[in-house]
Scaffold this active site. Structure first.
Site, PDB file in Angstrom:
ATOM      1  N   ASP A  67      66.307 -26.731  27.605  1.00 27.41           N
ATOM      2  CA  ASP A  67      64.988 -26.642  26.961  1.00 27.41           C
ATOM      3  C   ASP A  67      65.016 -25.588  25.854  1.00 27.41           C
ATOM      4  OD1 ASP A  67      64.936 -24.266  28.416  1.00 27.41           O
ATOM      5  OD2 ASP A  67      63.359 -24.895  29.794  1.00 27.41           O
ATOM      6  N   ASN A 133      55.011 -22.061  38.189  1.00 23.77           N
ATOM      7  CA  ASN A 133      54.125 -23.198  38.468  1.00 23.77           C
ATOM      8  C   ASN A 133      54.922 -24.428  38.931  1.00 23.77           C
ATOM      9  OD1 ASN A 133      55.384 -24.084  36.170  1.00 23.77           O
ATOM     10  ND2 ASN A 133      53.543 -24.189  34.900  1.00 23.77           N
ATOM     11  N   HIS A 135      57.641 -25.706  37.414  1.00 23.78           N
ATOM     12  CA  HIS A 135      58.300 -26.506  36.372  1.00 23.78           C
ATOM     13  C   HIS A 135      59.827 -26.414  36.493  1.00 23.78           C
ATOM     14  CE1 HIS A 135      58.019 -23.022  33.158  1.00 23.78           C
ATOM     15  NE2 HIS A 135      59.182 -22.954  33.786  1.00 23.78           N
ATOM     16  N   GLU A 140      56.535 -29.492  32.873  1.00 25.72           N
ATOM     17  CA  GLU A 140      55.411 -28.790  33.475  1.00 25.72           C
ATOM     18  C   GLU A 140      54.746 -29.654  34.550  1.00 25.72           C
ATOM     19  OE1 GLU A 140      55.033 -25.749  32.946  1.00 25.72           O
ATOM     20  OE2 GLU A 140      54.508 -25.180  30.888  1.00 25.72           O
TER      21      GLU A 140
HETATM   22  C1  GLP Z   1      61.264 -20.743  31.692  1.00 26.64           C
HETATM   23  C2  GLP Z   1      62.201 -21.910  31.345  1.00 26.64           C
HETATM   24  C3  GLP Z   1      62.814 -22.513  32.567  1.00 26.64           C
HETATM   25  C4  GLP Z   1      63.120 -21.405  33.535  1.00 26.64           C
HETATM   26  C5  GLP Z   1      61.823 -20.872  34.066  1.00 26.64           C
HETATM   27  C6  GLP Z   1      61.955 -19.686  35.007  1.00 26.64           C
HETATM   28  O1  GLP Z   1      60.094 -20.781  30.980  1.00 26.64           O
HETATM   29  N1  GLP Z   1      61.659 -22.938  30.519  1.00 26.64           N
HETATM   30  O2  GLP Z   1      63.970 -23.245  32.200  1.00 26.64           O
HETATM   31  O3  GLP Z   1      63.907 -21.895  34.586  1.00 26.64           O
HETATM   32  O4  GLP Z   1      60.898 -20.618  33.041  1.00 26.64           O
HETATM   33  O5  GLP Z   1      62.169 -18.488  34.335  1.00 26.64           O
HETATM   34  P1  GLP Z   1      62.633 -17.186  35.068  1.00 26.64           P
HETATM   35  O6  GLP Z   1      64.008 -17.439  35.550  1.00 26.64           O
HETATM   36  O7  GLP Z   1      62.599 -16.112  34.022  1.00 26.64           O
HETATM   37  O8  GLP Z   1      61.694 -16.947  36.184  1.00 26.64           O
END
Ligand code: GLP
Length: 238
Positions: A67, A133, A135, A140
């Site tokens: 992403d 959330n 995702h 999402e």
């Molecule tokens: C981000 C990314 C995801 C990631 C998630 C968790 O926004 N788009 O690919 O896995 O949120 O992030 P974190 O590992 O910082 O909690």
């Protein structure tokens, strides 16, 4: 619990690495979907150390970003910047194939990424974090398992999470590989650490399979592996 690995304290990165190396073992040119965020940092550091001491060799791996934020490519909080820091530093690592959030036609750029994954033979491994959330990548809540690679409007909680790095410029949209591509990976590895993720991990693993929690669909992947630390696993029960 089948497919769930609980890392010993201080061992989260190495446990993620063991799951990743097991998933690519014996595969000549593994196609891997790579995440960003805080969660995988320990994994990338463990992988870097493993390559430097000869335990792993990533030179034949074909890496894809899963992403990207809808912000400037050169922004230090972009996923592109993350990969430059944590992936490109690994000896022998090939350049990550990435979304271009500045493309004049975002839909065409998503198609380019999606077709490139397909041409490569699909993902061998989807390495994933989990959003607060539920995702996966930027799929999402509301995303069906058939959702495709596309531009998405970010939910408020993702915008707030992004603001930890981006501040007031936290993007309101992003681009993501679809759940269709991610969940079709031969192995899907979902990683989560820290107490803040305990509730969403429990929802994903114990709750209904529902678009309200896209991570729940990872349970239906061909070979799901969940790597959790004790805090993230604390609400799973026995
Ligand atoms: C981000 C990314 C995801 C990631 C998630 C968790 O926004 N788009 O690919 O896995 O949120 O992030 P974190 O590992 O910082 O909690």
């Amino acid at each position: 619990m089948d497919g769930v690995r609980i890392a010993a304290p201080g061992d989260f990165g190495r446990t993620c690495l063991d799951a990743l190396l097991a998933a690519v073992e014996g595969i000549a040119r593994p196609v891997v979907g790579l995440p960003t965020g805080n969660t995988p940092v320990a994994l990338y550091e463990a992988l870097d150390a493993a390559v430097r001491n000869g335990r792993a060799d990533v030179s034949s791996w074909r890496p894809f970003a899963i992403d990207e934020y809808g912000g400037p490519r050169s922004h230090p909080c972009s996923n592109r910047a993350f990969f430059a820091r944590y992936w490109d530093a690994i000896p022998g690592a090939q350049p990550v194939e990435q979304f271009d959030p500045e493309a004049s036609d975002t839909t065409a750029d998503c198609r380019r990424m999606d077709e490139s994954v397909v041409r490569a033979g699909g993902l061998e491994v989807a390495l994933l974090g989990i959003g607060m959330n539920g995702h996966l990548a930027f799929n999402e809540p509301g995303s069906a398992p058939t959702s495709q690679t596309r531009r998405v409007d970010l939910h408020q909680s993702s915008i707030v999470s992004g603001a930890h790095c981006w501040g007031e410029a936290s993007p309101h949209w992003g681009v993501t590989l679809g759940l269709d591509r991610l969940l079709a990976a031969r192995t899907v590895i979902v990683m989560a650490n820290g107490e803040a993720k305990a509730a969403i991990v429990a929802a994903a693993l114990r709750g209904p399979l529902t678009p309200d929690c896209p991570a729940s669909f990872a349970r239906d992947a061909a070979r799901p592996v969940w790597v959790l630390d004790e805090a993230a696993a604390s609400l799973l029960g026995g």
